[in-house]
Design a protein around this motif. Structure first.
Motif, PDB file in Angstrom:
ATOM      1  N   ALA A  80       0.827  -1.207   0.000  1.00  0.00           N
ATOM      2  CA  ALA A  80       0.000   0.000   0.000  1.00  0.00           C
ATOM      3  C   ALA A  80       0.864   1.260   0.000  1.00  0.00           C
ATOM      4  O   ALA A  80       0.610   2.207  -0.757  1.00  0.00           O
ATOM      5  CB  ALA A  80      -0.931  -0.008   1.208  1.00  0.00           C
ATOM      6  N   ARG A  97       0.923   3.878  -3.290  1.00  0.00           N
ATOM      7  CA  ARG A  97       0.541   5.292  -3.190  1.00  0.00           C
ATOM      8  C   ARG A  97       1.691   6.199  -3.610  1.00  0.00           C
ATOM      9  O   ARG A  97       1.469   7.233  -4.246  1.00  0.00           O
ATOM     10  CB  ARG A  97       0.101   5.614  -1.766  1.00  0.00           C
ATOM     11  CG  ARG A  97      -1.228   5.010  -1.391  1.00  0.00           C
ATOM     12  CD  ARG A  97      -1.628   5.373   0.020  1.00  0.00           C
ATOM     13  NE  ARG A  97      -2.366   6.630   0.067  1.00  0.00           N
ATOM     14  CZ  ARG A  97      -2.711   7.245   1.199  1.00  0.00           C
ATOM     15  NH1 ARG A  97      -2.352   6.711   2.361  1.00  0.00           N
ATOM     16  NH2 ARG A  97      -3.394   8.356   1.174  1.00  0.00           N
ATOM     17  N   VAL A 105      -5.260   3.520  -3.612  1.00  0.00           N
ATOM     18  CA  VAL A 105      -5.200   2.258  -2.860  1.00  0.00           C
ATOM     19  C   VAL A 105      -6.458   2.091  -2.013  1.00  0.00           C
ATOM     20  O   VAL A 105      -6.811   2.966  -1.215  1.00  0.00           O
ATOM     21  CB  VAL A 105      -3.953   2.205  -1.965  1.00  0.00           C
ATOM     22  CG1 VAL A 105      -3.963   0.930  -1.127  1.00  0.00           C
ATOM     23  CG2 VAL A 105      -2.689   2.270  -2.807  1.00  0.00           C
ATOM     24  N   CYS A 155      -3.954   3.724   3.103  1.00  0.00           N
ATOM     25  CA  CYS A 155      -4.960   3.542   2.058  1.00  0.00           C
ATOM     26  C   CYS A 155      -5.765   4.827   1.857  1.00  0.00           C
ATOM     27  O   CYS A 155      -5.956   5.607   2.783  1.00  0.00           O
ATOM     28  CB  CYS A 155      -5.925   2.416   2.427  1.00  0.00           C
ATOM     29  SG  CYS A 155      -5.130   0.811   2.632  1.00  0.00           S
TER      30      CYS A 155
END
Length: 251
Positions: free
Chosen positions: A131, A135, A141, A167
């Protein structure tokens, strides 16, 4: 009529979890569907990743009858299931620092794409770094995880963070720590995990929300049909040809 058998108790537990997720995560599921629709509409590509049994829910939305044709599996060798020998190697690889970055760097993922990262505990290095790095590359994400783990366990990543911390959108599966719904006399450990049932349902609900959002934008969702119905292969061939530059599992 209530079913007092252990099998019946499992169904009741799973249904209860599904109802909670439906009622409490509806906003996040709609947001995830909108993000997928935005990515499709802008020409981006879609990826799903999960390790161990979390990979089952990722694989469930890839090359699937009734599924979105553009969803691709982001595979980390040795972590997809119990076919690796020994099976415990997969769990060990989830704790290896740097593996996620190496996989992403060699994948077709790029800025403007979207990645769904599935990890029940969200505490191991692999999903956290997947993640983080995605990003950093400019991907949107979506995390599918159990927030209970982030609140009741310690991270295994050097940052001390969990998947949910890295996220754009988080979907909480509501699965309790330990992922076992039942206890019974004569059975020395809790048993009957529900994470696969619930997480797969979350993924399919997300795909349904994406289809709804695409239609609202005037875009026909590129869905696959079953190859076991008349005309299915021909339909899928047309979809895969039209979107060939965004479907990677056929190359």
């Amino acid at each position: 009529m209530s079913d007092s058998t252990l099998a019946g108790q499992f169904f009741d537990a799973a249904i209860g979890l599904l109802e909670r997720v439906r009622d409490e995560e509806s906003g996040s599921i709609a947001a995830a569907g909108a993000a997928i629709a935005d990515t499709v509409a802008s020409g981006g590509r879609l990826f799903a990743f999960g390790a161990g049994h979390s990979s089952l829910a990722a694989q469930d939305v890839v090359y699937r009858a009734g599924g979105l044709a553009l969803m691709n599996l982001l595979a980390v060798p040795g972590t997809l299931g119990v076919d690796v020998m020994p099976a415990t190697l997969g769990s060990a690889l989830e704790r290896v620092d740097g593996l996620a970055g190496a996989v992403l760097d060699s994948s077709p993922a790029r800025s403007g794409d979207l990645l769904v990262v599935i990890s029940l505990s969200g505490r191991n290095s692999l999903p956290v770094e997947m993640a983080q790095n995605a990003r950093a590359l400019g991907l949107t994400v979506i995390g599918v995880t159990s927030v209970a783990y982030a609140e009741g366990t310690k991270s295994r990543h050097t940052s001390g963070g969990f998947l949910r911390d890295h996220c754009d959108i988080v979907l909480d599966s509501k699965i309790p720590i330990g992922d076992a719904e039942l206890t019974a006399p004569g059975v020395e450990a809790p048993f009957a995990p529900a994470s696969t049932v619930v997480t797969s349902a979350v993924m399919q609900a997300m795909m349904a929300a994406a289809a709804e959002a695409l239609v609202a934008r005037g875009i026909e969702p590129p869905m696959l049909r079953s190859g076991n119905v008349d005309g299915g292969h021909e339909w899928n061939g047309r979809v895969m040809t039209e979107y060939a530059d965004r479907i990677f599992y056929r190359h």
